[in-house]
Scaffold this motif. Sequence first.
Motif, short mmCIF file in Angstrom:
data_model
loop_
_atom_site.label_atom_id
_atom_site.label_comp_id
_atom_site.label_asym_id
_atom_site.label_seq_id
_atom_site.Cartn_x
_atom_site.Cartn_y
_atom_site.Cartn_z
N MET A 1 41.56 52.34 33.65
CA MET A 1 42.02 51.70 34.86
C MET A 1 42.75 52.72 35.72
O MET A 1 43.43 53.60 35.21
CB MET A 1 42.94 50.54 34.50
CG MET A 1 43.49 49.83 35.73
SD MET A 1 44.49 48.38 35.37
CE MET A 1 43.21 47.21 35.06
N SER A 2 42.62 52.57 37.03
CA SER A 2 43.32 53.47 37.94
C SER A 2 44.43 52.72 38.66
O SER A 2 44.48 51.49 38.66
CB SER A 2 42.34 54.05 38.97
OG SER A 2 41.98 53.06 39.91
N LEU A 3 45.29 53.46 39.27
CA LEU A 3 46.41 52.89 40.00
C LEU A 3 45.91 51.96 41.12
O LEU A 3 46.48 50.91 41.36
CB LEU A 3 47.27 54.02 40.58
CG LEU A 3 48.64 53.65 41.12
CD1 LEU A 3 49.49 53.02 40.03
CD2 LEU A 3 49.32 54.87 41.67
N ALA A 4 44.82 52.35 41.77
CA ALA A 4 44.28 51.56 42.87
C ALA A 4 43.74 50.20 42.39
O ALA A 4 43.69 49.26 43.17
CB ALA A 4 43.16 52.33 43.57
N MET A 6 45.13 48.40 39.99
CA MET A 6 46.23 47.57 39.50
C MET A 6 46.83 46.74 40.63
O MET A 6 46.93 47.20 41.76
CB MET A 6 47.32 48.44 38.87
CG MET A 6 46.91 49.12 37.60
SD MET A 6 48.25 50.13 36.91
CE MET A 6 49.40 48.86 36.39
N HIS A 7 47.27 45.54 40.31
CA HIS A 7 47.96 44.71 41.28
C HIS A 7 49.37 45.26 41.48
O HIS A 7 50.00 45.74 40.54
CB HIS A 7 48.02 43.26 40.75
CG HIS A 7 48.51 42.29 41.77
ND1 HIS A 7 49.83 42.09 42.02
CD2 HIS A 7 47.82 41.48 42.61
CE1 HIS A 7 49.96 41.17 42.97
NE2 HIS A 7 48.75 40.79 43.34
N ARG A 8 49.86 45.19 42.69
CA ARG A 8 51.17 45.78 42.98
C ARG A 8 52.29 45.17 42.17
O ARG A 8 53.24 45.85 41.79
CB ARG A 8 51.48 45.73 44.46
CG ARG A 8 51.49 44.32 45.03
CD ARG A 8 51.62 44.29 46.51
NE ARG A 8 53.01 44.04 46.83
CZ ARG A 8 53.53 44.20 48.03
NH1 ARG A 8 52.80 44.62 49.02
NH2 ARG A 8 54.79 43.92 48.24
N GLU A 9 52.21 43.87 41.85
CA GLU A 9 53.24 43.23 41.02
C GLU A 9 53.19 43.75 39.58
O GLU A 9 54.22 43.86 38.92
CB GLU A 9 53.10 41.71 41.05
CG GLU A 9 53.39 41.10 42.41
CD GLU A 9 54.81 41.34 42.90
OE1 GLU A 9 55.74 41.39 42.07
OE2 GLU A 9 55.00 41.49 44.12
N ASP A 10 51.99 44.07 39.09
CA ASP A 10 51.86 44.65 37.75
C ASP A 10 52.47 46.05 37.71
O ASP A 10 53.08 46.44 36.71
CB ASP A 10 50.39 44.70 37.32
CG ASP A 10 49.79 43.32 37.10
OD1 ASP A 10 50.55 42.40 36.74
OD2 ASP A 10 48.57 43.17 37.30
N GLU A 38 56.83 51.88 49.72
CA GLU A 38 55.88 52.34 50.74
C GLU A 38 54.47 52.50 50.16
O GLU A 38 53.49 52.13 50.79
CB GLU A 38 56.35 53.65 51.37
CG GLU A 38 57.58 53.49 52.23
CD GLU A 38 57.35 52.57 53.42
OE1 GLU A 38 56.27 52.63 54.05
OE2 GLU A 38 58.27 51.78 53.72
N VAL A 39 54.38 53.05 48.96
CA VAL A 39 53.07 53.22 48.33
C VAL A 39 52.45 51.86 48.02
O VAL A 39 51.26 51.65 48.22
CB VAL A 39 53.17 54.09 47.06
CG1 VAL A 39 51.91 54.01 46.22
CG2 VAL A 39 53.46 55.53 47.44
N LEU A 40 53.27 50.93 47.57
CA LEU A 40 52.76 49.60 47.25
C LEU A 40 52.35 48.83 48.50
O LEU A 40 51.61 47.86 48.42
CB LEU A 40 53.79 48.80 46.44
CG LEU A 40 54.08 49.36 45.06
CD1 LEU A 40 55.17 48.54 44.37
CD2 LEU A 40 52.82 49.41 44.21
N ARG A 41 52.80 49.28 49.65
CA ARG A 41 52.38 48.69 50.92
C ARG A 41 51.21 49.45 51.53
O ARG A 41 50.95 49.38 52.72
CB ARG A 41 53.55 48.66 51.89
CG ARG A 41 54.66 47.74 51.41
CD ARG A 41 55.75 47.60 52.41
NE ARG A 41 55.24 46.86 53.57
CZ ARG A 41 55.65 47.08 54.82
NH1 ARG A 41 56.54 48.01 55.07
NH2 ARG A 41 55.16 46.38 55.80
#
Length: 82
Positions: A1-4, A6-10, A38-41
């Motif tokens: 799995m990559s960062l992209a 993943m759900h931001r809440e996870d 900022e990254v999560l947005r």
Amino acid sequence: MSLAQMHREDIKAALRKKYGTIRQFEIDHDLSRGAVHEVLRNRRWARVERAIAEALGVSDSQSEKTDSSRMAGAHGLSAEAK
């Protein structure tokens, strides 16, 4: 799995489990206050994305193919106008 993928809440939950707070993660990795937010947005910030990916043991989203339609939209151009 990559960062992209993943759900931001996870991502936030995983960082909190490992570091206690997201701010503590930022302090430990010498990141500015709010960098993770900022990254999560969806702001592209390679250094922060890399730090998050390494901390969570997933691949960095920077290594994935860039979505050209997203980039075109960011500049106000349609794919046909190119």
